[in-house]
Design an enzyme around this catalytic site. Structure first.
Site, PDB file in Angstrom:
ATOM      1  CD  GLU A  62      73.753  42.568  68.480  1.00 57.93           C
ATOM      2  OE1 GLU A  62      73.426  43.758  68.644  1.00 57.93           O
ATOM      3  OE2 GLU A  62      74.054  41.812  69.402  1.00 57.93           O
ATOM      4  CE  LYS A 240      73.337  46.514  72.051  1.00 58.10           C
ATOM      5  NZ  LYS A 240      73.593  45.347  71.205  1.00 58.10           N
ATOM      6  CG  ASP A 256      59.515  57.740  68.145  1.00 59.80           C
ATOM      7  OD1 ASP A 256      60.728  57.474  68.257  1.00 59.80           O
ATOM      8  OD2 ASP A 256      59.043  58.858  68.409  1.00 59.80           O
ATOM      9  CG  HIS A 354      77.970  36.834  68.727  1.00 61.82           C
ATOM     10  ND1 HIS A 354      77.275  37.643  67.877  1.00 61.82           N
ATOM     11  CD2 HIS A 354      77.550  37.170  69.958  1.00 61.82           C
ATOM     12  CE1 HIS A 354      76.469  38.426  68.570  1.00 61.82           C
ATOM     13  NE2 HIS A 354      76.622  38.145  69.842  1.00 61.82           N
TER      14      HIS A 354
HETATM   15  C1  MEV Z   1      74.660  42.127  72.828  1.00 56.31           C
HETATM   16  O1  MEV Z   1      74.047  42.821  71.777  1.00 56.31           O
HETATM   17  C2  MEV Z   1      73.719  42.015  74.023  1.00 56.31           C
HETATM   18  C3  MEV Z   1      74.355  41.421  75.282  1.00 56.31           C
HETATM   19  O2  MEV Z   1      75.542  42.136  75.596  1.00 56.31           O
HETATM   20  C4  MEV Z   1      73.332  41.577  76.381  1.00 56.31           C
HETATM   21  C5  MEV Z   1      73.866  41.260  77.754  1.00 56.31           C
HETATM   22  O3  MEV Z   1      75.072  41.357  78.009  1.00 56.31           O
HETATM   23  O4  MEV Z   1      73.010  40.919  78.619  1.00 56.31           O
HETATM   24  C6  MEV Z   1      74.732  39.987  75.083  1.00 56.31           C
END
Ligand code: MEV
Length: 404
Positions: A62, A240, A256, A354
């Protein structure tokens, strides 16, 4: 396989390339090996953790994650970086006992034989015991389940510098005859728990308000945290973002990562509601205080951390000497990654950052190579049309030598 999937020679070549992992080693790691799969490896900069500087290897696909972590770590350095503590490398092994007639009596009987059970467990791993690890305690739980009452024996094991799955599973299996004899029941599952809530890291950092863009940014991040705390849909994405860093370092260091994910999300749900793994608040000076608390079951002995040459090189770059130190670095990385995401989201949004990398990826997937990649990417950003179809057109025009 080639015939089945109509693979070209180029595709076969891509598959066969095992990168830094010799084919013989790959062949011994998993079954039915046909090749390798390589991720980009980037180094996150500026990390100061418990007073020590680190270069942190990230393996992931990413864009923006490595840059975001490095930038967050740079801002954290202003107030000394990250402080991380841990609860030790303690894992839990579970033994399920079914067909138990009197769970309370059985529980008492098991506890009365705790010393014998721990002794038997420790006989399985004299090396671990000689290093100060091993089975340290035993807990007995009663569960009422869909299939009636069950007794669960939990072995509490200090796994030292190992992630511990092998050690714990071996111990749990070895206790089967003794547990059946004591309980008169039947032992079914014997396996480690990935809810490693006795193997936590706690990372904190204080971000100077001026460094991060002023009090509005501090407030914005606290609001972002409040959103995640109140809503599981937002919280999944919040967590995430933390795992973007944790998993990337985990892959780079041969860990792992399925265990890490399982531990993180089950720990986040421990109250019965899914919650953020971090908290964010404003202190009396108006600065931003972040904390992260999560399980971090990682190891340096055994598994890919030892067998994968790239993982070994990455652990050397990182310079960690113990599994605890690796866990602490990964905790700091999770906090940094979450800070970077919330800061971007609560200000200009993440898309601008991005854009450039995304645009290059779109250009490459549309067939751009060499210098054409950047020309196509730049043009799409100018046109605000970062799309595969537009990239294809631009690549076609440029390949014909026409100026777009
Ligand atoms: C993207 O990989 C991760 C984000 O979505 C985390 C978040 O929203 O806090 C930018």
């Amino acid at each position: 396989m080639k015939e089945f999937a109509s693979l070209t020679d180029n595709e076969m070549e891509a598959l066969a390339d095992t990168g830094g992992l010799p084919a013989e080693v790959a062949d011994h790691m998993i079954e039915n090996v046909v090749g390798g799969y390589t991720y980009p490896l980037g180094i996150a900069m500026n990390f100061r953790i418990n007073g020590k500087d680190y270069l942190v290897p990230f393996a992931l696909e990413e864009p923006s994650v490595v840059a975001a972590a490095s930038n967050a770590a740079k801002m954290a350095r202003v107030n000394g970086g990250f402080t991380v503590t841990n609860t030790g490398p303690i894992m839990i092994g579970q033994i399920q006992v079914i067909n138990v007639l009197k769970p309370d009596t059985v529980r008492a009987k098991l506890l009365a034989r705790k010393g014998d059970l721990l002794k038997k467990a420790n006989e399985q791993d004299p090396m671990l015991v000689s290093l100060g690890g091993g089975a340290k305690d035993l807990i007995v739980k009663k569960l009422s389940t869909l299939k009636g009452p069950m007794v669960i024996v939990e072995l509490i094991v200090n796994t030292g510098d190992a992630m511990g799955a092998n050690a714990v599973n071996t111990m749990a299996e070895a206790l089967t005859p003794m547990v059946e004899e004591i309980t008169g029941g039947r032992v079914l599952l014997r396996i480690i728990s990935n809810l490693a809530d006795r193997r936590l890291v706690k990372a904190t950092a204080v971000f100077d308000k001026e460094t991060i863009g002023g009090e509005d940014v501090v407030d914005g991040i606290v609001y972002a945290y409040a959103f995640a705390d109140a809503d599981p849909y937002r919280c999944a994405t919040h967590n995430k973002g933390i795992m973007n860093g944790v998993v990337a370092v985990g892959i780079a260091c041969g860990q792992d990562i399925r265990a890490l994910e399982a531990g993180a999300h089950s720990y986040a749900s421990r109250s019965g509601r899914y919650k953020p793994l971090t908290t964010w608040e404003k202190n009396r000076d108006g600065d931003l205080v972040g904390t992260l608390e999560m399980p971090m079951a990682v190891g340096l002995v055994g598994g890919a951390a030892k067998t994968h040459p790239t993982a070994r090189a990455n652990i050397k770059i990182l310079g960690v000497k113990t599994a605890i130190e690796l866990a602490e670095v990964m905790g700091a990385v999770g906090l940094a990654q979450n800070f970077a995401a919330l800061r971007a989201l609560a200000s200009e949004g993440i898309q601008r950052g991005h854009m450039k990398l995304h645009s290059r990826n779109v250009a490459i997937s549309a067939g751009a190579t060499g210098a054409i990649v950047d020309i196509v990417a730049k043009k799409m950003i100018e046109e605000k049309k970062i799309r595969f179809d537009r990239a294809k057109e631009l690549v076609a025009e440029l390949s014909k030598g026409k100026k777009p």
